[in-house]
Scaffold this active site. Sequence first.
Site, PDB file in Angstrom:
ATOM      1  N   GLY A  64     128.547 -12.232  24.548  1.00  0.00           N
ATOM      2  CA  GLY A  64     128.910 -13.596  24.158  1.00  0.00           C
ATOM      3  C   GLY A  64     128.288 -13.927  22.808  1.00  0.00           C
ATOM      4  O   GLY A  64     128.905 -14.575  21.954  1.00  0.00           O
ATOM      5  N   ASN A  93     124.711 -24.420  28.930  1.00  0.00           N
ATOM      6  CA  ASN A  93     124.034 -23.481  29.818  1.00  0.00           C
ATOM      7  C   ASN A  93     122.790 -24.119  30.442  1.00  0.00           C
ATOM      8  O   ASN A  93     122.365 -23.740  31.516  1.00  0.00           O
ATOM      9  CB  ASN A  93     123.627 -22.209  29.055  1.00  0.00           C
ATOM     10  CG  ASN A  93     122.960 -22.501  27.732  1.00  0.00           C
ATOM     11  OD1 ASN A  93     123.476 -23.262  26.921  1.00  0.00           O
ATOM     12  ND2 ASN A  93     121.812 -21.907  27.490  1.00  0.00           N
ATOM     13  N   GLN A 111     129.682 -20.435  29.358  1.00  0.00           N
ATOM     14  CA  GLN A 111     129.338 -21.037  30.654  1.00  0.00           C
ATOM     15  C   GLN A 111     130.520 -21.762  31.293  1.00  0.00           C
ATOM     16  O   GLN A 111     130.452 -22.130  32.469  1.00  0.00           O
ATOM     17  CB  GLN A 111     128.159 -22.011  30.514  1.00  0.00           C
ATOM     18  CG  GLN A 111     126.851 -21.341  30.161  1.00  0.00           C
ATOM     19  CD  GLN A 111     126.291 -20.432  31.252  1.00  0.00           C
ATOM     20  OE1 GLN A 111     126.734 -20.469  32.404  1.00  0.00           O
ATOM     21  NE2 GLN A 111     125.327 -19.611  30.890  1.00  0.00           N
ATOM     22  N   SER A 159     131.767 -14.233  27.991  1.00  0.00           N
ATOM     23  CA  SER A 159     130.888 -13.097  28.251  1.00  0.00           C
ATOM     24  C   SER A 159     131.074 -12.625  29.693  1.00  0.00           C
ATOM     25  O   SER A 159     131.150 -13.440  30.616  1.00  0.00           O
ATOM     26  CB  SER A 159     129.435 -13.532  28.022  1.00  0.00           C
ATOM     27  OG  SER A 159     128.563 -12.472  28.308  1.00  0.00           O
ATOM     28  N   THR A 215     133.344   2.917  18.857  1.00  0.00           N
ATOM     29  CA  THR A 215     133.992   3.366  20.098  1.00  0.00           C
ATOM     30  C   THR A 215     133.728   2.349  21.196  1.00  0.00           C
ATOM     31  O   THR A 215     132.597   1.904  21.393  1.00  0.00           O
ATOM     32  CB  THR A 215     133.473   4.764  20.499  1.00  0.00           C
ATOM     33  OG1 THR A 215     133.778   5.650  19.417  1.00  0.00           O
ATOM     34  CG2 THR A 215     134.138   5.258  21.772  1.00  0.00           C
ATOM     35  N   CYS A 266     117.352 -18.057  28.022  1.00  0.00           N
ATOM     36  CA  CYS A 266     117.254 -17.449  26.706  1.00  0.00           C
ATOM     37  C   CYS A 266     116.008 -17.917  25.975  1.00  0.00           C
ATOM     38  O   CYS A 266     115.568 -17.287  25.046  1.00  0.00           O
ATOM     39  CB  CYS A 266     118.488 -17.777  25.887  1.00  0.00           C
ATOM     40  SG  CYS A 266     119.971 -17.317  26.764  1.00  0.00           S
TER      41      CYS A 266
HETATM   42  N1  PLP Z   1     126.505 -18.908  24.987  1.00  0.00           N
HETATM   43  C1  PLP Z   1     126.086 -19.490  26.109  1.00  0.00           C
HETATM   44  C2  PLP Z   1     126.449 -20.911  26.389  1.00  0.00           C
HETATM   45  C3  PLP Z   1     125.319 -18.768  27.023  1.00  0.00           C
HETATM   46  O1  PLP Z   1     124.893 -19.358  28.151  1.00  0.00           O
HETATM   47  C4  PLP Z   1     125.001 -17.409  26.733  1.00  0.00           C
HETATM   48  C5  PLP Z   1     124.136 -16.640  27.645  1.00  0.00           C
HETATM   49  O2  PLP Z   1     123.240 -17.179  28.284  1.00  0.00           O
HETATM   50  C6  PLP Z   1     125.495 -16.859  25.551  1.00  0.00           C
HETATM   51  C7  PLP Z   1     126.237 -17.632  24.694  1.00  0.00           C
HETATM   52  C8  PLP Z   1     125.208 -15.445  25.174  1.00  0.00           C
HETATM   53  O3  PLP Z   1     125.959 -14.535  25.929  1.00  0.00           O
HETATM   54  P1  PLP Z   1     125.461 -13.019  26.035  1.00  0.00           P
HETATM   55  O4  PLP Z   1     124.309 -13.018  26.985  1.00  0.00           O
HETATM   56  O5  PLP Z   1     126.638 -12.253  26.547  1.00  0.00           O
HETATM   57  O6  PLP Z   1     125.060 -12.618  24.660  1.00  0.00           O
END
Ligand code: PLP
Length: 385
Positions: A69, A148, A176, A196, A234, A322
Amino acid sequence: MVYLDNNATTPLDPAVIDKMTWFLKEHFGNPSSLYPIGRQVKEMINEAREHVAIALGANKSEIYFTGSGTESDNQAILGVLDAVPDKREFVTSAIEHPAVQETALYLEKKGYKITYVPVDRDGLIDLDVLRDAVTPQTALISIMFASNEIGTIQPIEEVVRIAQDKGVLVHTDAVQAFGKIDFRIERLGVDLLSVSSHKIYGPKGVGALFVRKGTALLPFLHGGHQERGLRPGTENSIGIVGFGEAARILPEKFEADQARIRHLADRLKRGIETKIPKVHLNGHPERRIKSTLNYSFLGLEAEAVLLSLATKEIYVSTGSACSSESEDVSHVLLAIGLRPEIARSTVRMSLGRFNTDQDIDIVLKELPDIVEKLRRISAFHPEDD
Ligand code: PLP
Protein backbone atom coordinates in the site's frame (compact mmCIF):
# COMPACT_ATOMS: atom_id res chain seq x y z
CA MET A 1 -5.35 -15.77 21.45
CA VAL A 2 -7.69 -12.85 20.83
CA TYR A 3 -6.46 -10.84 17.86
CA LEU A 4 -7.90 -7.32 17.80
CA ASP A 5 -5.34 -5.64 15.55
CA ASN A 6 -6.84 -6.26 12.13
CA ASN A 7 -6.04 -2.72 10.96
CA ALA A 8 -2.33 -3.54 11.39
CA THR A 9 -2.65 -6.72 9.40
CA THR A 10 -5.12 -9.55 8.92
CA PRO A 11 -4.53 -13.29 9.17
CA LEU A 12 -4.54 -15.13 5.84
CA ASP A 13 -7.91 -16.58 4.87
CA PRO A 14 -7.66 -20.40 4.62
CA ALA A 15 -8.74 -20.17 0.95
CA VAL A 16 -5.76 -17.88 0.31
CA ILE A 17 -3.39 -20.29 2.07
CA ASP A 18 -4.70 -23.17 -0.08
CA LYS A 19 -4.31 -21.19 -3.29
CA MET A 20 -0.81 -19.97 -2.44
CA THR A 21 0.33 -23.44 -1.33
CA TRP A 22 -0.89 -24.95 -4.55
CA PHE A 23 0.76 -22.18 -6.57
CA LEU A 24 4.09 -22.52 -4.76
CA LYS A 25 4.21 -26.23 -5.51
CA GLU A 26 3.04 -26.04 -9.10
CA HIS A 27 4.30 -22.76 -10.58
CA PHE A 28 7.74 -21.26 -10.59
CA GLY A 29 7.90 -19.83 -14.11
CA ASN A 30 8.82 -16.25 -14.88
CA PRO A 31 5.66 -14.52 -16.10
CA SER A 32 7.68 -12.73 -18.78
CA SER A 33 8.82 -16.03 -20.36
CA LEU A 34 7.10 -16.89 -23.61
CA TYR A 35 6.86 -20.66 -23.10
CA PRO A 36 3.88 -22.26 -21.32
CA ILE A 37 5.15 -22.38 -17.72
CA GLY A 38 5.77 -18.63 -17.88
CA ARG A 39 2.60 -17.81 -19.78
CA GLN A 40 0.49 -19.72 -17.26
CA VAL A 41 1.84 -17.57 -14.45
CA LYS A 42 1.17 -14.44 -16.46
CA GLU A 43 -2.41 -15.63 -16.97
CA MET A 44 -2.79 -16.19 -13.24
CA ILE A 45 -1.50 -12.70 -12.52
CA ASN A 46 -4.10 -11.36 -14.93
CA GLU A 47 -6.81 -13.43 -13.27
CA ALA A 48 -5.77 -11.91 -9.93
CA ARG A 49 -5.95 -8.48 -11.58
CA GLU A 50 -9.49 -9.23 -12.67
CA HIS A 51 -10.51 -10.28 -9.14
CA VAL A 52 -9.07 -7.09 -7.63
CA ALA A 53 -10.75 -5.01 -10.36
CA ILE A 54 -14.14 -6.63 -9.75
CA ALA A 55 -13.87 -6.18 -5.98
CA LEU A 56 -13.04 -2.50 -6.49
CA GLY A 57 -15.53 -1.78 -9.27
CA ALA A 58 -12.86 -0.92 -11.82
CA ASN A 59 -11.67 -2.12 -15.19
CA LYS A 60 -8.84 -4.63 -15.00
CA SER A 61 -6.70 -2.59 -17.37
CA GLU A 62 -6.70 0.13 -14.69
CA ILE A 63 -5.18 -2.06 -11.93
CA TYR A 64 -1.39 -2.21 -11.41
CA PHE A 65 0.23 -4.49 -8.84
CA THR A 66 2.82 -2.98 -6.53
CA GLY A 67 4.87 -4.11 -3.53
CA SER A 68 2.61 -2.59 -0.83
CA GLY A 69 0.00 0.00 0.00
CA THR A 70 2.91 2.31 0.80
CA GLU A 71 4.35 1.86 -2.67
CA SER A 72 0.94 2.45 -4.27
CA ASP A 73 0.63 5.76 -2.37
CA ASN A 74 4.15 6.83 -3.32
CA GLN A 75 3.68 5.83 -6.96
CA ALA A 76 0.37 7.67 -7.21
CA ILE A 77 1.64 10.91 -5.72
CA LEU A 78 5.15 11.05 -7.14
CA GLY A 79 3.97 9.64 -10.46
CA VAL A 80 1.35 12.36 -10.99
CA LEU A 81 3.61 15.17 -9.82
CA ASP A 82 6.45 14.01 -12.09
CA ALA A 83 4.03 13.94 -15.02
CA VAL A 84 3.07 17.62 -14.56
CA PRO A 85 6.39 19.29 -13.62
CA ASP A 86 5.02 22.81 -14.01
CA LYS A 87 2.47 22.31 -11.20
CA ARG A 88 4.16 22.59 -7.80
CA GLU A 89 1.30 22.29 -5.31
CA PHE A 90 -0.07 19.25 -3.50
CA VAL A 91 -3.10 19.11 -1.17
CA THR A 92 -3.54 16.41 1.43
CA SER A 93 -4.99 16.02 4.94
CA ALA A 94 -3.48 16.33 8.40
CA ILE A 95 -4.33 12.74 9.30
CA GLU A 96 -2.84 10.68 6.48
CA HIS A 97 -0.97 7.43 6.98
CA PRO A 98 2.84 7.92 6.95
CA ALA A 99 2.87 6.48 3.40
CA VAL A 100 1.26 9.73 2.24
CA GLN A 101 2.39 12.08 5.01
CA GLU A 102 6.09 11.29 4.60
CA THR A 103 5.79 11.55 0.82
CA ALA A 104 4.32 15.03 1.34
CA LEU A 105 7.25 15.95 3.61
CA TYR A 106 9.68 14.70 0.96
CA LEU A 107 7.96 16.89 -1.61
CA GLU A 108 8.06 19.85 0.76
CA LYS A 109 11.85 19.46 0.97
CA LYS A 110 11.94 19.47 -2.83
CA GLY A 111 10.24 22.86 -2.83
CA TYR A 112 6.61 21.89 -3.38
CA LYS A 113 3.89 23.82 -1.59
CA ILE A 114 1.88 21.39 0.51
CA THR A 115 -1.46 22.13 2.16
CA TYR A 116 -2.45 19.83 5.03
CA VAL A 117 -6.23 20.19 5.29
CA PRO A 118 -7.21 20.16 8.98
CA VAL A 119 -9.87 17.92 10.49
CA ASP A 120 -12.53 18.51 13.15
CA ARG A 121 -12.77 16.66 16.48
CA ASP A 122 -14.39 13.68 14.74
CA GLY A 123 -11.60 13.50 12.19
CA LEU A 124 -13.56 14.86 9.20
CA ILE A 125 -11.66 17.11 6.79
CA ASP A 126 -12.64 20.76 6.41
CA LEU A 127 -14.03 20.92 2.86
CA ASP A 128 -13.94 24.75 2.81
CA VAL A 129 -10.22 24.75 3.53
CA LEU A 130 -9.77 22.10 0.85
CA ARG A 131 -11.72 24.18 -1.68
CA ASP A 132 -9.66 27.29 -0.94
CA ALA A 133 -6.38 25.38 -1.05
CA VAL A 134 -6.83 24.15 -4.61
CA THR A 135 -5.31 26.56 -7.14
CA PRO A 136 -4.39 26.30 -10.83
CA GLN A 137 -0.94 25.23 -9.59
CA THR A 138 -2.34 22.18 -7.76
CA ALA A 139 -1.24 18.91 -9.35
CA LEU A 140 -3.07 16.48 -7.07
CA ILE A 141 -5.31 16.11 -4.03
CA SER A 142 -4.70 13.02 -1.87
CA ILE A 143 -7.20 12.36 0.93
CA MET A 144 -7.43 9.02 2.71
CA PHE A 145 -10.74 7.16 2.46
CA ALA A 146 -10.90 5.71 5.99
CA SER A 147 -8.54 6.33 8.87
CA ASN A 148 -6.40 3.43 10.04
CA GLU A 149 -6.31 4.95 13.53
CA ILE A 150 -9.77 6.31 14.29
CA GLY A 151 -11.86 4.81 11.49
CA THR A 152 -13.41 8.09 10.29
CA ILE A 153 -14.64 7.91 6.68
CA GLN A 154 -13.95 11.01 4.58
CA PRO A 155 -16.47 12.47 2.11
CA ILE A 156 -14.47 11.38 -0.94
CA GLU A 157 -17.33 12.08 -3.40
CA GLU A 158 -17.35 15.71 -2.18
CA VAL A 159 -13.59 15.92 -2.60
CA VAL A 160 -13.97 14.61 -6.16
CA ARG A 161 -16.69 17.20 -6.89
CA ILE A 162 -14.46 20.06 -5.70
CA ALA A 163 -11.51 18.66 -7.66
CA GLN A 164 -13.48 18.21 -10.86
CA ASP A 165 -14.79 21.79 -10.67
CA LYS A 166 -11.18 22.92 -10.58
CA GLY A 167 -9.78 20.33 -12.99
CA VAL A 168 -7.49 18.64 -10.44
CA LEU A 169 -6.78 14.91 -10.04
CA VAL A 170 -7.75 13.01 -6.87
CA HIS A 171 -5.93 10.12 -5.23
CA THR A 172 -7.32 8.26 -2.22
CA ASP A 173 -5.54 5.87 0.10
CA ALA A 174 -8.23 3.19 0.40
CA VAL A 175 -6.03 0.68 2.22
CA GLN A 176 -8.36 0.61 5.25
CA ALA A 177 -11.55 1.12 3.26
CA PHE A 178 -11.12 -1.88 0.97
CA GLY A 179 -13.11 -4.78 2.38
CA LYS A 180 -14.77 -2.62 5.04
CA ILE A 181 -16.77 -0.10 3.00
CA ASP A 182 -19.03 -1.05 0.11
CA PHE A 183 -17.66 1.27 -2.58
CA ARG A 184 -17.24 1.09 -6.35
CA ILE A 185 -14.47 3.16 -7.93
CA GLU A 186 -16.64 3.85 -10.97
CA ARG A 187 -19.11 5.69 -8.68
CA LEU A 188 -16.53 7.25 -6.39
CA GLY A 189 -14.93 9.11 -9.30
CA VAL A 190 -11.35 9.22 -8.03
CA ASP A 191 -8.47 9.11 -10.51
CA LEU A 192 -6.09 7.01 -8.41
CA LEU A 193 -6.72 4.66 -5.48
CA SER A 194 -4.36 2.56 -3.35
CA VAL A 195 -5.07 -0.80 -1.70
CA SER A 196 -3.02 -3.43 0.10
CA SER A 197 -3.44 -7.20 0.19
CA HIS A 198 -2.60 -7.84 3.85
CA LYS A 199 -5.57 -5.80 5.07
CA ILE A 200 -8.02 -8.08 3.25
CA TYR A 201 -6.78 -11.49 4.47
CA GLY A 202 -4.17 -11.78 1.72
CA PRO A 203 -0.35 -11.94 1.97
CA LYS A 204 1.94 -9.06 2.95
CA GLY A 205 4.23 -7.30 0.49
CA VAL A 206 1.73 -6.82 -2.31
CA GLY A 207 -0.58 -3.94 -3.12
CA ALA A 208 -2.37 -2.44 -6.07
CA LEU A 209 -2.89 0.97 -7.57
CA PHE A 210 -5.96 1.89 -9.58
CA VAL A 211 -5.13 4.44 -12.28
CA ARG A 212 -8.06 5.81 -14.25
CA LYS A 213 -7.59 5.31 -17.98
CA GLY A 214 -5.96 8.36 -19.52
CA THR A 215 -4.35 9.64 -16.29
CA ALA A 216 -0.82 10.91 -16.93
CA LEU A 217 1.52 9.06 -14.57
CA LEU A 218 5.26 8.39 -14.64
CA PRO A 219 6.91 5.37 -13.00
CA PHE A 220 9.41 5.97 -10.23
CA LEU A 221 11.13 2.61 -10.76
CA HIS A 222 12.96 2.09 -14.03
CA GLY A 223 13.57 -1.27 -15.65
CA GLY A 224 11.60 -3.84 -17.61
CA HIS A 225 8.13 -3.78 -19.07
CA GLN A 226 6.28 -5.52 -16.19
CA GLU A 227 2.95 -4.00 -15.16
CA ARG A 228 2.97 -2.22 -18.51
CA GLY A 229 6.15 -0.40 -17.56
CA LEU A 230 4.68 1.29 -14.48
CA ARG A 231 6.15 -1.19 -12.02
CA PRO A 232 9.19 -2.88 -13.51
CA GLY A 233 10.76 -5.88 -11.77
CA THR A 234 9.81 -9.55 -11.94
CA GLU A 235 6.38 -9.83 -10.38
CA ASN A 236 5.77 -11.18 -6.88
CA SER A 237 3.63 -13.84 -8.53
CA ILE A 238 2.95 -15.83 -5.34
CA GLY A 239 1.86 -12.67 -3.51
CA ILE A 240 -0.25 -11.47 -6.41
CA VAL A 241 -2.03 -14.82 -6.75
CA GLY A 242 -2.75 -14.78 -2.99
CA PHE A 243 -4.01 -11.20 -3.21
CA GLY A 244 -6.22 -12.19 -6.14
CA GLU A 245 -7.77 -15.02 -4.13
CA ALA A 246 -8.38 -12.72 -1.15
CA ALA A 247 -10.09 -10.24 -3.50
CA ARG A 248 -12.10 -13.00 -5.23
CA ILE A 249 -13.72 -14.15 -2.00
CA LEU A 250 -14.17 -10.63 -0.60
CA PRO A 251 -17.49 -9.80 -2.32
CA GLU A 252 -18.89 -13.26 -1.46
CA LYS A 253 -18.14 -12.77 2.22
CA PHE A 254 -18.72 -9.04 2.50
CA GLU A 255 -22.30 -8.89 3.80
CA ALA A 256 -21.96 -11.69 6.34
CA ASP A 257 -18.55 -10.42 7.51
CA GLN A 258 -19.81 -6.89 7.97
CA ALA A 259 -22.96 -7.96 9.84
CA ARG A 260 -20.95 -10.15 12.22
CA ILE A 261 -18.20 -7.59 12.76
CA ARG A 262 -20.78 -4.85 13.41
CA HIS A 263 -22.48 -7.05 16.01
CA LEU A 264 -19.17 -7.85 17.72
CA ALA A 265 -17.98 -4.24 17.64
CA ASP A 266 -21.30 -3.04 19.09
CA ARG A 267 -21.01 -5.58 21.90
CA LEU A 268 -17.43 -4.57 22.61
CA LYS A 269 -18.30 -0.87 22.55
CA ARG A 270 -21.31 -1.26 24.83
CA GLY A 271 -19.32 -3.46 27.21
CA ILE A 272 -16.38 -1.06 27.45
CA GLU A 273 -18.59 1.98 27.93
CA THR A 274 -20.70 0.36 30.66
CA LYS A 275 -17.91 -1.43 32.53
CA ILE A 276 -15.10 1.11 32.40
CA PRO A 277 -15.43 4.70 33.65
CA LYS A 278 -13.68 7.62 31.96
CA VAL A 279 -13.20 6.21 28.51
CA HIS A 280 -13.61 8.26 25.37
CA LEU A 281 -14.24 6.91 21.88
CA ASN A 282 -12.28 8.78 19.19
CA GLY A 283 -13.40 9.16 15.59
CA HIS A 284 -16.72 10.09 14.04
CA PRO A 285 -19.74 8.65 15.87
CA GLU A 286 -21.48 7.66 12.61
CA ARG A 287 -19.18 8.07 9.58
CA ARG A 288 -16.75 5.41 10.72
CA ILE A 289 -15.62 1.92 9.92
CA LYS A 290 -17.41 0.08 12.68
CA SER A 291 -14.63 -2.47 13.16
CA THR A 292 -12.24 0.19 14.50
CA LEU A 293 -12.63 1.17 18.15
CA ASN A 294 -10.15 3.79 19.30
CA TYR A 295 -10.46 4.56 23.01
CA SER A 296 -8.66 6.95 25.32
CA PHE A 297 -8.40 5.46 28.81
CA LEU A 298 -7.94 8.60 30.85
CA GLY A 299 -5.06 8.52 33.33
CA LEU A 300 -3.26 5.56 31.71
CA GLU A 301 -0.36 4.94 29.38
CA ALA A 302 -1.71 3.00 26.40
CA GLU A 303 1.44 0.93 26.30
CA ALA A 304 0.75 -0.41 29.81
CA VAL A 305 -2.75 -1.45 28.72
CA LEU A 306 -1.36 -3.09 25.57
CA LEU A 307 1.31 -5.03 27.46
CA SER A 308 -1.10 -6.13 30.21
CA LEU A 309 -3.56 -7.36 27.58
CA ALA A 310 -0.72 -9.15 25.77
CA THR A 311 0.01 -11.19 28.92
CA LYS A 312 -3.55 -12.52 28.48
CA GLU A 313 -2.87 -13.14 24.77
CA ILE A 314 -5.16 -10.29 23.75
CA TYR A 315 -3.51 -8.23 21.02
CA VAL A 316 -4.38 -4.59 20.39
CA SER A 317 -2.42 -1.55 19.33
CA THR A 318 -1.58 1.89 20.65
CA GLY A 319 -2.70 4.56 18.18
CA SER A 320 -1.45 3.24 14.87
CA ALA A 321 0.71 0.14 14.42
CA CYS A 322 2.88 2.05 12.03
CA SER A 323 3.87 4.54 14.73
CA SER A 324 4.03 2.08 17.61
CA GLU A 325 7.82 2.00 17.61
CA SER A 326 8.22 5.75 17.68
CA GLU A 327 8.10 7.87 20.78
CA ASP A 328 5.97 10.45 19.05
CA VAL A 329 2.38 10.99 19.89
CA SER A 330 0.08 10.09 17.03
CA HIS A 331 -0.29 13.05 14.64
CA VAL A 332 -3.86 11.89 13.99
CA LEU A 333 -4.89 12.11 17.63
CA LEU A 334 -3.25 15.53 17.94
CA ALA A 335 -5.00 16.65 14.75
CA ILE A 336 -8.42 15.83 16.23
CA GLY A 337 -7.52 18.00 19.20
CA LEU A 338 -6.52 15.49 21.88
CA ARG A 339 -4.03 16.72 24.46
CA PRO A 340 -0.76 14.73 24.26
CA GLU A 341 -1.39 12.96 27.59
CA ILE A 342 -4.84 11.88 26.41
CA ALA A 343 -3.39 10.76 23.06
CA ARG A 344 -0.85 8.66 24.97
CA SER A 345 -3.70 6.88 26.77
CA THR A 346 -5.25 5.72 23.52
CA VAL A 347 -5.69 2.12 22.47
CA ARG A 348 -6.96 0.90 19.12
CA MET A 349 -8.93 -2.31 18.83
CA SER A 350 -9.75 -3.44 15.32
CA LEU A 351 -11.92 -6.42 14.51
CA GLY A 352 -11.95 -8.70 11.52
CA ARG A 353 -13.36 -11.76 9.78
CA PHE A 354 -12.10 -14.28 12.31
CA ASN A 355 -13.25 -12.67 15.55
CA THR A 356 -15.96 -14.40 17.55
CA ASP A 357 -18.38 -13.66 20.40
CA GLN A 358 -16.03 -15.58 22.65
CA ASP A 359 -13.25 -13.08 21.85
CA ILE A 360 -15.48 -10.26 23.02
CA ASP A 361 -16.41 -12.17 26.20
CA ILE A 362 -12.70 -12.57 27.00
CA VAL A 363 -11.86 -8.90 26.39
CA LEU A 364 -14.82 -7.71 28.45
CA LYS A 365 -13.73 -9.98 31.27
CA GLU A 366 -10.04 -8.93 31.28
CA LEU A 367 -9.96 -5.29 30.17
CA PRO A 368 -11.99 -3.69 33.00
CA ASP A 369 -9.78 -5.37 35.62
CA ILE A 370 -6.60 -4.35 33.83
CA VAL A 371 -7.73 -0.74 33.56
CA GLU A 372 -8.78 -0.66 37.18
CA LYS A 373 -5.48 -2.13 38.42
CA LEU A 374 -3.37 0.18 36.28
CA ARG A 375 -5.36 3.19 37.41
CA ARG A 376 -4.87 2.18 41.01
CA ILE A 377 -1.07 2.03 40.50
CA SER A 378 -1.08 5.35 38.67
CA ALA A 379 -3.18 6.87 41.44
CA PHE A 380 -5.76 7.98 38.90
CA HIS A 381 -9.21 8.50 40.27
CA PRO A 382 -11.95 8.51 37.67
CA GLU A 383 -13.82 11.24 39.50
CA ASP A 384 -10.71 13.50 39.35
CA ASP A 385 -10.62 14.56 35.73
N1 PLP B 1 -2.37 3.38 4.20
C1 PLP B 1 -3.10 3.04 5.26
C2 PLP B 1 -4.34 3.81 5.59
C3 PLP B 1 -2.70 1.97 6.06
O1 PLP B 1 -3.43 1.63 7.13
C4 PLP B 1 -1.52 1.25 5.71
C5 PLP B 1 -1.04 0.15 6.57
O2 PLP B 1 -1.21 0.17 7.78
C6 PLP B 1 -0.83 1.65 4.57
C7 PLP B 1 -1.27 2.72 3.84
C8 PLP B 1 0.42 0.95 4.13
O3 PLP B 1 0.15 -0.30 3.55
P1 PLP B 1 1.31 -1.39 3.48
O4 PLP B 1 1.46 -1.95 4.86
O5 PLP B 1 0.84 -2.40 2.49
O6 PLP B 1 2.53 -0.66 3.03
